[in-house]
Motif scaffolding. Structure first.
Motif, mmCIF file in Angstrom:
data_model
loop_
_atom_site.group_PDB
_atom_site.id
_atom_site.type_symbol
_atom_site.label_atom_id
_atom_site.label_comp_id
_atom_site.label_asym_id
_atom_site.label_seq_id
_atom_site.Cartn_x
_atom_site.Cartn_y
_atom_site.Cartn_z
ATOM 1 N N VAL A 137 27.088 -10.266 -28.705
ATOM 2 C CA VAL A 137 27.770 -10.431 -26.984
ATOM 3 C C VAL A 137 27.540 -11.942 -26.850
ATOM 4 C CG1 VAL A 137 29.016 -9.580 -24.729
ATOM 5 C CG2 VAL A 137 27.626 -7.957 -26.796
ATOM 6 N N THR A 138 28.308 -12.738 -26.598
ATOM 7 C CA THR A 138 27.674 -14.277 -25.877
ATOM 8 C C THR A 138 29.074 -14.215 -24.907
ATOM 9 O OG1 THR A 138 27.000 -15.817 -26.388
ATOM 10 C CG2 THR A 138 28.283 -15.890 -27.971
ATOM 11 N N ALA A 139 28.869 -16.117 -24.661
ATOM 12 C CA ALA A 139 29.566 -16.473 -23.788
ATOM 13 C C ALA A 139 30.706 -17.267 -24.394
ATOM 14 C CB ALA A 139 29.205 -16.926 -22.251
ATOM 15 N N MET A 140 31.555 -17.934 -23.892
ATOM 16 C CA MET A 140 32.540 -19.143 -24.407
ATOM 17 C C MET A 140 33.135 -20.046 -23.653
ATOM 18 S SD MET A 140 35.854 -17.811 -27.138
ATOM 19 C CE MET A 140 37.132 -17.209 -25.812
ATOM 20 N N TRP A 141 32.808 -21.333 -23.711
ATOM 21 C CA TRP A 141 33.079 -22.769 -23.124
ATOM 22 C C TRP A 141 34.082 -22.767 -23.780
ATOM 23 C CZ3 TRP A 141 31.520 -23.411 -18.150
ATOM 24 C CH2 TRP A 141 30.195 -22.616 -18.385
#
Length: 343
Positions: A137-141
């Motif tokens: 799971v990670t962020a998305m910029w």
């Protein structure tokens, strides 16, 4: 494979290192105006049956049972922790040079998680594989780009487990919190618990306080900055999840003459006084210079907000839980309530 390092900063790398003021910055050059539909948030049950979750790329992550062996970007792991979901390993800013938890680690016990990479471009694929991961799971910029997952090893990493990416840009704090809560719920969190309910109530009260503060002092103007040794970056509020939300609540911001990418303006230290501001919010990430490191810069010291003691930290990459975002709103509300017109 040993830890992989990026050979030179990419657009996302510039953002990670602080130069982009936490905005998704120059990422606009990559395009990505896709709709951020939060529909299909995923299963809400933690039973042993099939699990699936539709992420903000529009992709559906699936598993035969609810993932337990989770690896996540540090900030996302910290948000999941606030909902009672623990991860096995993290990647991204986790530990400072003196061994203390990075600001992005929140309440994580960093001694109990495997750290696969602590800086931009670093991700130990061998260690990741050895963990037998069930979910990444990670962020998305920027659209389809996984935050702190190196491009050089991305294909190998994504073959090992399903992945989920949640927007950290092109959204607002409440929307981002909701998506992190959706994911936590799908992984078995009790999002109706007394702890979560109380945190949400505090957040809503803080939002009302900030709205009232901004309304009572419409003359107060806020500048959002990030410092490096050579440049000072002034961001455009509407381009970031936190400051866009503050703007929706009525906070007035300096509007810089942004560069071609549209997100921020770079100022030399000689020109750092280009804009008048009553409050300066400074990027609090370990990758950016903090105010105490700027005392040798005479132009910084002469800024009205600095002379007036009206410089506050900015949580540039918020941990998207109600528990972590409520204090951010409270701190800004307090700063505006106490601010004097100095610019």
């Amino acid at each position: 494979m040993s830890a992989t390092r990026a050979s030179r900063p990419t657009r996302r790398g510039l953002l990670a290192m602080g130069g982009a003021v936490g905005l998704g910055a120059v990422l606009a050059a990559c395009g990505g105006s896709d709709s951020k539909d939060s529909a299909g948030s995923g299963s809400k049950s933690a039973d042993a049956g099939p699990w699936k979750f539709k992420d903000d790329r529009g992709q559906v992550a699936e598993a035969e049972s609810v993932p337990k062996n989770i690896v996540a970007f540090t900030g996302v792991a910290a948000a999941l922790h606030d909902y009672g979901i623990e991860v096995k390993a993290v990647f991204g800013p986790t530990k400072t040079k003196d061994g203390k938890p990075d600001v992005q680690a929140g309440d994580l016990d960093i001694s109990k998680v495997e750290i696969l990479g602590n800086v931009w471009g670093e991700f130990n694929v061998e260690k990741y594989a050895a963990l037998g991961p069930e979910l990444l799971v990670t962020a998305m910029w920027e659209k389809d780009a996984l935050w702190y997952v190196p491009d050089q090893s991305k294909d190998k990493i994504l073959k090992l487990a399903p992945s989920v990416a949640l927007w950290a840009a092109e959204t607002t704090i409440p929307k981002a919190i909701q998506r992190h809560e959706d994911l936590a719920a799908s992984l078995g969190a009790d999002v109706k618990s007394a702890k979560v309910t109380a945190a949400k109530a505090r957040f809503e009260k803080a939002a009302a306080r900030l709205r009232a503060a901004a309304k009572s002092k419409p003359e107060i103007k806020v500048m959002v900055g990030s410092a490096s040794q050579d440049l000072f970056y002034v961001s455009l509020a509407k381009m970031s999840a936190d400051t866009l939300y503050f703007q929706e609540l009525g906070v007035k911001f300096v509007e810089p003459k942004v560069n071609a990418a549209g997100f921020f303006e770079e100022l030399s230290w000689e020109n750092v006084d280009k804009y008048g501001a009553d409050i300066i919010m400074m990027d609090n990430r370990s990758s950016a210079l903090q105010p105490e490191a700027l005392t040798s810069k005479p132009t910084w010291a002469q800024l009205p907000a600095v002379k007036g003691g009206q410089v506050i930290p900015r949580t540039t990459e918020p941990i998207y839980s109600y528990a972590k975002c409520a204090p951010i709103l409270e701190d800004l509300a307090k700063a505006i309530e106490n601010a004097k017109k100095v610019a």
